[in-house]
Design a protein around this motif. Structure first.
Motif, mmCIF file in Angstrom:
data_model
loop_
_atom_site.group_PDB
_atom_site.id
_atom_site.type_symbol
_atom_site.label_atom_id
_atom_site.label_comp_id
_atom_site.label_asym_id
_atom_site.label_seq_id
_atom_site.Cartn_x
_atom_site.Cartn_y
_atom_site.Cartn_z
ATOM 1 N N VAL A 1 4.934 -1.584 18.413
ATOM 2 C CA VAL A 1 6.054 -2.526 18.559
ATOM 3 C C VAL A 1 7.280 -2.035 17.811
ATOM 4 O O VAL A 1 8.282 -1.676 18.417
ATOM 5 C CB VAL A 1 5.662 -3.954 18.102
ATOM 6 N N SER A 2 7.223 -2.029 16.486
ATOM 7 C CA SER A 2 8.401 -1.675 15.702
ATOM 8 C C SER A 2 7.981 -1.224 14.310
ATOM 9 O O SER A 2 6.938 -1.628 13.801
ATOM 10 C CB SER A 2 9.327 -2.896 15.601
ATOM 11 N N ARG A 3 8.793 -0.411 13.690
ATOM 12 C CA ARG A 3 8.525 0.058 12.333
ATOM 13 C C ARG A 3 8.655 -1.107 11.356
ATOM 14 O O ARG A 3 9.514 -1.964 11.496
ATOM 15 C CB ARG A 3 9.514 1.154 11.926
ATOM 16 N N LEU A 4 7.801 -1.098 10.344
ATOM 17 C CA LEU A 4 7.846 -2.135 9.317
ATOM 18 C C LEU A 4 8.796 -1.768 8.172
ATOM 19 O O LEU A 4 9.147 -2.618 7.366
ATOM 20 C CB LEU A 4 6.439 -2.389 8.758
ATOM 21 N N ASN A 5 9.183 -0.504 8.091
ATOM 22 C CA ASN A 5 10.100 -0.016 7.053
ATOM 23 C C ASN A 5 9.630 -0.397 5.652
ATOM 24 O O ASN A 5 10.361 -1.004 4.883
ATOM 25 C CB ASN A 5 11.531 -0.522 7.305
ATOM 26 N N LEU A 6 8.402 -0.008 5.328
ATOM 27 C CA LEU A 6 7.823 -0.321 4.028
ATOM 28 C C LEU A 6 7.912 0.854 3.048
ATOM 29 O O LEU A 6 7.389 0.754 1.938
ATOM 30 C CB LEU A 6 6.345 -0.707 4.188
ATOM 31 N N ARG A 7 8.535 1.943 3.445
ATOM 32 C CA ARG A 7 8.590 3.130 2.587
ATOM 33 C C ARG A 7 9.073 2.742 1.197
ATOM 34 O O ARG A 7 10.098 2.096 1.025
ATOM 35 C CB ARG A 7 9.535 4.198 3.163
ATOM 36 N N GLY A 8 8.282 3.135 0.206
ATOM 37 C CA GLY A 8 8.647 2.864 -1.172
ATOM 38 C C GLY A 8 8.141 1.522 -1.687
ATOM 39 O O GLY A 8 8.212 1.263 -2.884
ATOM 40 N N HIS A 9 7.628 0.673 -0.813
ATOM 41 C CA HIS A 9 7.090 -0.611 -1.269
ATOM 42 C C HIS A 9 5.792 -0.331 -2.026
ATOM 43 O O HIS A 9 4.948 0.427 -1.551
ATOM 44 C CB HIS A 9 6.827 -1.539 -0.081
ATOM 45 N N PRO A 10 5.613 -0.929 -3.217
ATOM 46 C CA PRO A 10 4.419 -0.607 -4.010
ATOM 47 C C PRO A 10 3.098 -1.003 -3.341
ATOM 48 O O PRO A 10 2.060 -0.439 -3.676
ATOM 49 C CB PRO A 10 4.626 -1.401 -5.305
ATOM 50 N N ASP A 11 3.129 -1.914 -2.395
ATOM 51 C CA ASP A 11 1.897 -2.351 -1.736
ATOM 52 C C ASP A 11 1.680 -1.706 -0.373
ATOM 53 O O ASP A 11 0.762 -2.092 0.346
ATOM 54 C CB ASP A 11 1.899 -3.882 -1.564
ATOM 55 N N GLU A 12 2.495 -0.727 -0.015
ATOM 56 C CA GLU A 12 2.317 -0.076 1.289
ATOM 57 C C GLU A 12 0.963 0.618 1.333
ATOM 58 O O GLU A 12 0.638 1.420 0.457
ATOM 59 C CB GLU A 12 3.416 0.958 1.539
ATOM 60 N N PRO A 13 0.133 0.308 2.357
ATOM 61 C CA PRO A 13 -1.156 1.008 2.469
ATOM 62 C C PRO A 13 -0.943 2.511 2.682
ATOM 63 O O PRO A 13 -0.027 2.919 3.405
ATOM 64 C CB PRO A 13 -1.800 0.385 3.716
ATOM 65 N N ASP A 14 -1.785 3.331 2.051
ATOM 66 C CA ASP A 14 -1.652 4.792 2.170
ATOM 67 C C ASP A 14 -1.713 5.246 3.617
ATOM 68 O O ASP A 14 -0.969 6.125 4.034
ATOM 69 C CB ASP A 14 -2.765 5.501 1.379
ATOM 70 N N TRP A 15 -2.612 4.667 4.401
ATOM 71 C CA TRP A 15 -2.837 5.109 5.773
ATOM 72 C C TRP A 15 -1.674 4.768 6.689
ATOM 73 O O TRP A 15 -1.523 5.385 7.733
ATOM 74 C CB TRP A 15 -4.132 4.532 6.317
ATOM 75 N N LEU A 16 -0.821 3.811 6.302
ATOM 76 C CA LEU A 16 0.245 3.371 7.199
ATOM 77 C C LEU A 16 1.323 4.430 7.382
ATOM 78 O O LEU A 16 1.964 4.498 8.426
ATOM 79 C CB LEU A 16 0.860 2.067 6.677
ATOM 80 N N SER A 17 1.493 5.306 6.381
ATOM 81 C CA SER A 17 2.557 6.310 6.471
ATOM 82 C C SER A 17 2.274 7.356 7.545
ATOM 83 O O SER A 17 3.186 8.020 8.012
ATOM 84 C CB SER A 17 2.751 6.994 5.117
ATOM 85 N N HIS A 18 1.027 7.503 7.958
ATOM 86 C CA HIS A 18 0.696 8.502 8.982
ATOM 87 C C HIS A 18 -0.137 7.901 10.112
ATOM 88 O O HIS A 18 -0.926 8.595 10.739
ATOM 89 C CB HIS A 18 -0.009 9.709 8.359
ATOM 90 N N VAL A 19 0.064 6.613 10.354
ATOM 91 C CA VAL A 19 -0.715 5.948 11.408
ATOM 92 C C VAL A 19 -0.196 6.343 12.786
ATOM 93 O O VAL A 19 1.002 6.522 12.994
ATOM 94 C CB VAL A 19 -0.709 4.407 11.227
ATOM 95 N N ASN A 20 -1.126 6.548 13.694
ATOM 96 C CA ASN A 20 -0.813 6.742 15.108
ATOM 97 C C ASN A 20 -1.974 6.145 15.893
ATOM 98 O O ASN A 20 -2.952 5.679 15.312
ATOM 99 C CB ASN A 20 -0.581 8.238 15.427
ATOM 100 N N ALA A 21 -1.848 6.146 17.187
ATOM 101 C CA ALA A 21 -2.871 5.489 18.014
ATOM 102 C C ALA A 21 -4.254 6.107 17.798
ATOM 103 O O ALA A 21 -5.249 5.389 17.724
ATOM 104 C CB ALA A 21 -2.468 5.556 19.482
ATOM 105 N N ASN A 22 -4.335 7.428 17.676
ATOM 106 C CA ASN A 22 -5.637 8.081 17.490
ATOM 107 C C ASN A 22 -6.249 7.740 16.134
ATOM 108 O O ASN A 22 -7.443 7.429 16.044
ATOM 109 C CB ASN A 22 -5.509 9.602 17.646
#
Length: 178
Positions: free
Chosen positions: A90-111
């Motif tokens: 849908v859309s980016r959440l723009n959480l870069r730098g947020h202390p609670d950002e899950p590690d896996w979210l920075s490189h998530v893709n459909a696979n």
């Protein structure tokens, strides 16, 4: 959240097709409602456990605790689908730098999301299978066999998904020639 400007040269059909991704928003909001239901269910079961801690048998306590773990794992699965699916489709959440950002979210893709979901489903299936084995004396052998077969099907599916993902990522990044 600020939306990037729309390309004025985007053709109407392209804009409609690309914009249709927002039709998934009610689906993700519905999953959030399902998450609320699971939190309520967890609290009800936890209350039963605490109220019965003196009178319940060890086996029954174990079954309730496994049920609580099951609810937590399903809840984790919901979060992966809600956050990862929204971010991917849908859309980016723009959480870069947020202390609670899950590690896996920075490189998530459909696979990656498929592999994570498959492993979460195996975990959930494992809890169900463990509950079945603990309660095996009260069940028919067919139930035990079928739950084991279904669990193994989940395991094989996850291995196949991970293998296909590895093949696809290897094809996207062929080894360097020296």
């Amino acid at each position: 959240m600020e939306q990037p400007p729309v390309n004025p040269r985007m053709k109407p059909m392209s804009a409609i097709l690309f914009g249709s991704r927002w039709l998934q928003l009610p689906l993700y909001l519905g999953l959030i409602v399902a998450q609320v239901v699971y939190v309520f269910h967890f609290m009800v079961e936890l209350t039963h456990l605490v109220q019965g801690m003196v009178t319940l048998s060890e086996e029954h306590i174990m079954l309730i605790v496994l049920g609580l773990i099951d609810v937590v794992m399903i809840s984790n699965l919901l979060i992966m689908v809600i956050v990862g699916g929204y971010e991917t489709f849908v859309s980016r959440l723009n959480l870069r730098g947020h202390p609670d950002e899950p590690d896996w979210l920075s490189h998530v893709n459909a696979n990656l999301l498929k592999v994570k979901l498959a492993t979460a489903i195996i975990g959930i299936s494992s809890i169900h299978l463990l509950k079945t084995f603990i309660n095996a004396a009260n069940l028919d052998n067919k139930v035990l066999i079928w739950q084991t077969v279904i669990h193994m099907a989940f395991v094989l599916s996850a291995v196949a998904i991970a293998y296909i993902d590895k093949l696809m990522s290897g094809a996207a990044h062929p080894p360097e020639k020296h």
